[in-house]
Design a protein around this motif. Structure first.
Motif, PDB file in Angstrom:
ATOM      1  N   GLN A  59       0.837  -1.183   0.000  1.00 34.68           N
ATOM      2  CA  GLN A  59       0.000   0.000   0.000  1.00 34.68           C
ATOM      3  C   GLN A  59       0.882   1.247   0.000  1.00 34.68           C
ATOM      4  OE1 GLN A  59      -2.107  -0.455   3.614  1.00 34.68           O
ATOM      5  NE2 GLN A  59      -3.048  -2.384   3.058  1.00 34.68           N
ATOM      6  N   SER A  60       0.361   2.320  -0.548  1.00 31.47           N
ATOM      7  CA  SER A  60       1.080   3.593  -0.523  1.00 31.47           C
ATOM      8  C   SER A  60       0.119   4.711  -0.157  1.00 31.47           C
ATOM      9  CB  SER A  60       1.745   3.867  -1.878  1.00 31.47           C
ATOM     10  OG  SER A  60       0.791   3.834  -2.919  1.00 31.47           O
ATOM     11  N   GLY A  61      -0.716   4.482   0.857  1.00 34.20           N
ATOM     12  CA  GLY A  61      -1.648   5.504   1.307  1.00 34.20           C
ATOM     13  C   GLY A  61      -3.055   5.252   0.800  1.00 34.20           C
ATOM     14  N   PHE A  62      -3.972   6.079   1.285  1.00 33.98           N
ATOM     15  CA  PHE A  62      -5.368   5.944   0.899  1.00 33.98           C
ATOM     16  C   PHE A  62      -5.619   6.605  -0.455  1.00 33.98           C
ATOM     17  CE2 PHE A  62      -5.393   5.976   5.579  1.00 33.98           C
ATOM     18  CZ  PHE A  62      -5.950   4.728   5.801  1.00 33.98           C
ATOM     19  N   ILE A 145      -5.794   1.558  -7.768  1.00 34.38           N
ATOM     20  CA  ILE A 145      -6.300   1.572  -6.393  1.00 34.38           C
ATOM     21  C   ILE A 145      -7.015   0.258  -6.136  1.00 34.38           C
ATOM     22  CG2 ILE A 145      -6.499   4.089  -6.338  1.00 34.38           C
ATOM     23  CD1 ILE A 145      -9.492   3.811  -6.789  1.00 34.38           C
ATOM     24  N   TYR A 148      -9.504  -3.077   0.297  1.00 34.08           N
ATOM     25  CA  TYR A 148      -9.093  -4.196   1.144  1.00 34.08           C
ATOM     26  C   TYR A 148      -9.757  -4.048   2.507  1.00 34.08           C
ATOM     27  CZ  TYR A 148      -5.262  -4.867  -2.214  1.00 34.08           C
ATOM     28  OH  TYR A 148      -4.526  -5.078  -3.345  1.00 34.08           O
ATOM     29  N   THR A 153      -3.795  -6.162   3.439  1.00 32.74           N
ATOM     30  CA  THR A 153      -3.769  -6.201   1.976  1.00 32.74           C
ATOM     31  C   THR A 153      -4.524  -7.435   1.502  1.00 32.74           C
ATOM     32  OG1 THR A 153      -1.620  -7.326   2.095  1.00 32.74           O
ATOM     33  CG2 THR A 153      -1.612  -4.933   1.776  1.00 32.74           C
ATOM     34  N   GLU A 187      -9.259   8.816   6.706  1.00 34.71           N
ATOM     35  CA  GLU A 187      -8.985   7.561   6.007  1.00 34.71           C
ATOM     36  C   GLU A 187      -9.752   7.453   4.694  1.00 34.71           C
ATOM     37  OE1 GLU A 187      -9.707   4.368   8.709  1.00 34.71           O
ATOM     38  OE2 GLU A 187      -8.044   4.922  10.033  1.00 34.71           O
ATOM     39  N   ARG A 199     -11.205  -0.258   3.364  1.00 37.73           N
ATOM     40  CA  ARG A 199     -10.500   0.971   2.991  1.00 37.73           C
ATOM     41  C   ARG A 199     -10.074   0.840   1.535  1.00 37.73           C
ATOM     42  NH1 ARG A 199     -12.377   1.275   7.237  1.00 37.73           N
ATOM     43  NH2 ARG A 199     -11.537   2.093   9.182  1.00 37.73           N
ATOM     44  N   TYR A 201      -7.128   1.776  -1.003  1.00 39.79           N
ATOM     45  CA  TYR A 201      -5.716   2.152  -0.937  1.00 39.79           C
ATOM     46  C   TYR A 201      -5.158   2.382  -2.340  1.00 39.79           C
ATOM     47  CZ  TYR A 201      -5.896   0.142   3.787  1.00 39.79           C
ATOM     48  OH  TYR A 201      -6.213  -0.143   5.096  1.00 39.79           O
ATOM     49  N   LYS A 202      -4.108   3.208  -2.385  1.00 43.30           N
ATOM     50  CA  LYS A 202      -3.271   3.267  -3.598  1.00 43.30           C
ATOM     51  C   LYS A 202      -2.314   2.096  -3.556  1.00 43.30           C
ATOM     52  CE  LYS A 202      -3.165   8.360  -3.670  1.00 43.30           C
ATOM     53  NZ  LYS A 202      -2.272   9.541  -3.647  1.00 43.30           N
ATOM     54  N   ILE A 203      -2.143   1.430  -4.699  1.00 43.75           N
ATOM     55  CA  ILE A 203      -1.215   0.302  -4.722  1.00 43.75           C
ATOM     56  C   ILE A 203      -0.135   0.468  -5.772  1.00 43.75           C
ATOM     57  CG2 ILE A 203      -2.919  -1.323  -3.813  1.00 43.75           C
ATOM     58  CD1 ILE A 203      -3.360  -2.324  -6.649  1.00 43.75           C
TER      59      ILE A 203
END
Length: 204
Positions: A59-62, A145, A148, A153, A187, A199, A201-203
């Motif tokens: 993940q790299s943040g929401f 994005i 999850y 993850t 979030e 949530r 997330y950026k992936i």
């Protein structure tokens, strides 16, 4: 010249064996190390890759509100295209004369079944099967994005994907407030995310 004691002299009938290297963590007398305490972090003395934890994506943040809206628009395009194609194929043409000669299509009977049936199949495939299995719809894949379970993850699975799909109706009931909630939530959650514990997330 002194001779070593008899118990220290090699006996001809007893073969000698080479010493084998000790494994990492062995005690000085060659025994096994004591087991780690329950709940303590495990250490792999031989190196190598750690065991996988959930879905192998970092993940790299929401995901931002704009990214989520963009994914929703991309997810809607195939459904819109399916509706137009089904209407054109199964609909009944109606000629309308108004400032010119135009033709429109009426959806009734088999056309309604085809339009809603194909739209339902697309929704099940994209929002339940694909998103439940991988965490991504077609639109989310395009924008990098994924949805999850909160703090993991791991894909949400089919059951939670169905619950989240219907929980999205709560996002639009109070004047679309749930869809706007990610703009100020720390979030980036919608009401459906809060209810289902998910949530986005950026992936990448």
């Amino acid at each position: 010249m002194t001779q070593p004691p008899d118990d220290q002299q090699p006996k001809p009938d007893e073969p000698t064996y080479p010493a084998y290297p000790t494994y990492p963590g062995a005690t000085p007398d060659g025994g096994y190390p004591p087991p780690p305490a329950y709940g303590s972090p495990q250490h792999n003395p031989y190196g190598g890759w750690p065991p996988p934890q959930g879905f192998p994506v970092q993940q790299s943040g929401f995901a931002s509100w704009i990214e989520r809206v963009g994914a929703f628009i991309l997810d809607s395009l195939p459904g819109i295209a399916i509706s137009f194609i089904a209407t054109a194929i199964f609909g009944e043409p109606i000629r309308v004369i108004e400032n010119g000669d135009t033709v429109s299509f009426e959806t009734s009977g088999s056309a309604i079944v085809a339009v809603y049936g194909l739209g339902l199949l697309w929704g099940i495939f994209n929002f339940i099967y694909l998103q439940g299995k991988t965490g991504q719809t077609i639109g989310k894949m395009a924008l990098g994005i994924a949805v999850y379970r909160a703090g993991t993850t791991q894909p949400i699975g089919f059951g939670l994907a169905i619950g989240r799909y219907f929980a999205r109706f709560l996002d639009v009931i109070p004047c679309y407030l749930g869809l706007l909630w990610p703009l100020w939530d720390n979030e980036k959650r919608t009401f459906a995310d809060m209810i289902c514990g998910t949530r986005v997330y950026k992936i990448r």
